[in-house]
Write an enzyme that holds these catalytic residues in place. Structure first.
Site, PDB file in Angstrom:
ATOM      1  N   ASN A 224       0.858  -1.186   0.000  1.00  9.40           N
ATOM      2  CA  ASN A 224       0.000   0.000   0.000  1.00  9.40           C
ATOM      3  C   ASN A 224       0.895   1.238   0.000  1.00  9.40           C
ATOM      4  O   ASN A 224       1.423   1.632   1.036  1.00  9.40           O
ATOM      5  CB  ASN A 224      -0.902  -0.038   1.245  1.00  9.40           C
ATOM      6  CG  ASN A 224      -1.796   1.189   1.366  1.00  9.40           C
ATOM      7  OD1 ASN A 224      -1.722   2.110   0.553  1.00  9.40           O
ATOM      8  ND2 ASN A 224      -2.634   1.205   2.387  1.00  9.40           N
TER       9      ASN A 224
ATOM     10  N   ARG B 202      -2.892  -1.887  -3.173  1.00  8.35           N
ATOM     11  CA  ARG B 202      -4.032  -1.001  -2.969  1.00  8.35           C
ATOM     12  C   ARG B 202      -3.887   0.153  -3.967  1.00  8.35           C
ATOM     13  O   ARG B 202      -2.842   0.804  -4.019  1.00  8.35           O
ATOM     14  CB  ARG B 202      -4.021  -0.434  -1.559  1.00  8.35           C
ATOM     15  CG  ARG B 202      -5.139   0.549  -1.366  1.00  8.35           C
ATOM     16  CD  ARG B 202      -4.917   1.429  -0.189  1.00  8.35           C
ATOM     17  NE  ARG B 202      -6.033   2.358  -0.054  1.00  8.35           N
ATOM     18  CZ  ARG B 202      -5.952   3.486   0.613  1.00  8.35           C
ATOM     19  NH1 ARG B 202      -4.832   3.829   1.216  1.00  8.35           N
ATOM     20  NH2 ARG B 202      -6.989   4.281   0.689  1.00  8.35           N
TER      21      ARG B 202
ATOM     22  N   HIS C 263     -12.590   4.149   0.471  1.00  9.22           N
ATOM     23  CA  HIS C 263     -12.594   3.177   1.568  1.00  9.22           C
ATOM     24  C   HIS C 263     -13.395   1.919   1.184  1.00  9.22           C
ATOM     25  O   HIS C 263     -13.881   1.202   2.063  1.00  9.22           O
ATOM     26  CB  HIS C 263     -13.268   3.736   2.848  1.00  9.22           C
ATOM     27  CG  HIS C 263     -12.493   4.805   3.552  1.00  9.22           C
ATOM     28  ND1 HIS C 263     -13.112   5.847   4.187  1.00  9.22           N
ATOM     29  CD2 HIS C 263     -11.167   4.980   3.737  1.00  9.22           C
ATOM     30  CE1 HIS C 263     -12.192   6.633   4.741  1.00  9.22           C
ATOM     31  NE2 HIS C 263     -10.997   6.132   4.471  1.00  9.22           N
TER      32      HIS C 263
ATOM     33  N   ARG D  78     -10.356  17.017   7.491  1.00  7.71           N
ATOM     34  CA  ARG D  78     -11.181  17.425   6.338  1.00  7.71           C
ATOM     35  C   ARG D  78     -12.546  17.910   6.814  1.00  7.71           C
ATOM     36  O   ARG D  78     -13.116  17.351   7.747  1.00  7.71           O
ATOM     37  CB  ARG D  78     -11.381  16.249   5.374  1.00  7.71           C
ATOM     38  CG  ARG D  78     -10.113  15.764   4.737  1.00  7.71           C
ATOM     39  CD  ARG D  78     -10.424  14.760   3.635  1.00  7.71           C
ATOM     40  NE  ARG D  78      -9.232  14.031   3.261  1.00  7.71           N
ATOM     41  CZ  ARG D  78      -9.118  12.706   3.329  1.00  7.71           C
ATOM     42  NH1 ARG D  78     -10.139  11.957   3.731  1.00  7.71           N
ATOM     43  NH2 ARG D  78      -7.996  12.118   2.978  1.00  7.71           N
TER      44      ARG D  78
ATOM     45  N   GLU E 208      -8.311  -4.253   5.673  1.00  3.53           N
ATOM     46  CA  GLU E 208      -8.260  -4.025   4.230  1.00  3.53           C
ATOM     47  C   GLU E 208      -7.169  -4.875   3.578  1.00  3.53           C
ATOM     48  O   GLU E 208      -7.341  -5.377   2.477  1.00  3.53           O
ATOM     49  CB  GLU E 208      -8.010  -2.534   3.965  1.00  3.53           C
ATOM     50  CG  GLU E 208      -9.206  -1.691   4.350  1.00  3.53           C
ATOM     51  CD  GLU E 208      -8.866  -0.226   4.594  1.00  3.53           C
ATOM     52  OE1 GLU E 208      -8.449   0.092   5.723  1.00  3.53           O
ATOM     53  OE2 GLU E 208      -9.011   0.573   3.676  1.00  3.53           O
TER      54      GLU E 208
END
Ligand code: ADP
Length: 382
Positions: free
Chosen positions: A7, A91, A180, A241, A367
């Protein structure tokens, strides 16, 4: 059957080696501060932590070399040779509308991922560097791309189109993509097992609450709506964010403060959310602690928590309406997994809204394991 999961972020490369038939993680770690002073490697073997050591790492190619060298190291490695690795799963954040599922990496796939770099300029280029480095350093080992966006490709048009002139969708691909996806898919599949019901029969809402936060409505195992949009900026209030915002606010700030576009981008992505509201930081642990203090900043910490929780509740209501029912709400990732208080509070406040049969569950995400499983699923057919 050994699968290496990679990743690559802009300045880091995470890795994990799985013995997939045993569902077991053999080794994992991360190379950080790639291309910056003070690059480091943090490595674990069989759960044993070897701490962080300094390395010299100028780019993602060197990072993959470092990873390969530690995995085959006599004392700290999990394997004697790279020939033991059967497949590599990467990923990749953005697969546009083209990739509805994970795919074997070919030259054509690389060109497509390059094309979608325009939509994910911070994310796709490092993934590509990782893929290209692996094709050189781990020559001949099949590689698979697992996209954050692909799970959400089942959303209907009314969920993914914005109320903008249609030409911007056709010209630039401006629409909701969602992110996600690997995490939402992993926890929804796990939820079906926990609830002992077929996924096809379930209406779920999955809440991935980490540094980045997103929620997904999963009906019959398919994503039908999700809170992140064209970029990961939309939706919930996150660590740094803003989440949902009247777009006119951006224009107003631009005018009033005379900011550049880059500065507004930073303001919305790096200086807002929990950090911006609380003034304390982006880590929910610090904000929860801060809220209990008897200082002036405690009030702003409480505001940050209230906004965070309120927006989750609002999205649950919206997605319940979108799906026409709700069997379970799943909480996952850093905040979701480690702070049951938030889930309990949401559950208590929505008691009369969702109905007594709706379950609230915490399910840890993984993940990397899903990336390894997808990779295995594709390479075993070769
Ligand atoms: P990322 O999105 O970077 O993968 P994670 O899923 O690891 O992030 O989540 C990181 C966040 O989880 C931290 O910023 C912190 O706010 C939160 N977190 C971790 N542990 C706790 C805890 N015990 N209570 C509340 N929040 C926590």
């Amino acid at each position: 059957m050994l699968i290496l999961v990679i990743n690559c972020g802009s300045s880091s490369a995470k890795y994990q080696l799985f013995d997939i038939k045993k569902n077991r993680s053999l080794a994992k770690g991360v190379v950080e501060r790639i291309g910056q002073p003070g690059s480091s490697l943090h490595h674990q073997l069989d759960g044993k932590d070897f701490g962080t050591k300094k390395v010299s790492c100028e780019n993602h190619h060197t990072a993959i070399e470092i990873i390969v060298s530690i995995l085959t190291d006599k004392h700290h490695g999990a394997i004697a040779s790279t020939s033991q690795i059967d497949g590599i799963g990467h990923r990749v954040v953005h697969g546009g509308e083209e990739f509805r599922e994970s795919t074997l990496i070919t030259e054509k796939v690389i060109r497509s991922v390059e094309k979608y770099s325009e939509l994910a300029p911070l994310h796709n280029p490092p993934s590509l560097s990782g893929i290209k480095a692996c094709s050189k350093i781990l020559k001949g080992i099949p590689q698979v791309a697992v996209f954050d966006t692909s799970f959400h490709q089942t959303m209907p048009q009314e969920a993914f189109l914005y109320g903008l002139p249609f030409k911007y969708y056709t010209k630039y691909g401006i629409r909701r993509y969602g992110f996600h996806g690997t995490s939402h898919r992993f926890v929804s599949e796990k939820a079906a097992k926990v609830l002992r019901r077929p996924l096809k029969s379930l209406k779920l809402i999955t809440c991935h609450l980490g540094n980045g936060c997103s929620m997904t409505a999963v009906s019959g195992g398919r994503s039908v709506d999700t809170s992140m949009g064209f970029t990961p900026l939309e939706g919930l209030v996150m660590g740094t964010r803003s989440g949902d915002l009247d777009p006119a606010v951006v224009l107003y700030i631009l005018e009033k403060e005379g900011l550049t576009l880059a500065a507004v981008n930073d303001l919305l992505n790096k200086e807002s959310g929990l950090l911006g509201v609380s003034g304390v930081g982006n880590d929910m642990r610090d904000i929860l602690k801060g809220a209990k203090r008897k200082t002036q900043s405690a009030k702003r910490c409480r505001f940050a928590i209230e906004i965070f929780v309120y927006r989750i509740k609002k999205y649950i209501g919206a997605y319940q309406a979108a799906m026409g029912g709700l069997d379970a709400v799943i909480f996952t990732a850093g905040i979701g997994e480690n702070n049951p208080w938030i889930m309990k509070r949401v559950a208590a406040e929505l008691k009369g809204v969702v109905g007594g049969k709706t379950k609230f569950l915490i399910i840890p995400t993984n993940e990397e394991l899903l990336i390894a499983r997808d990779t295995y699923g594709i390479i075993k057919k070769m």
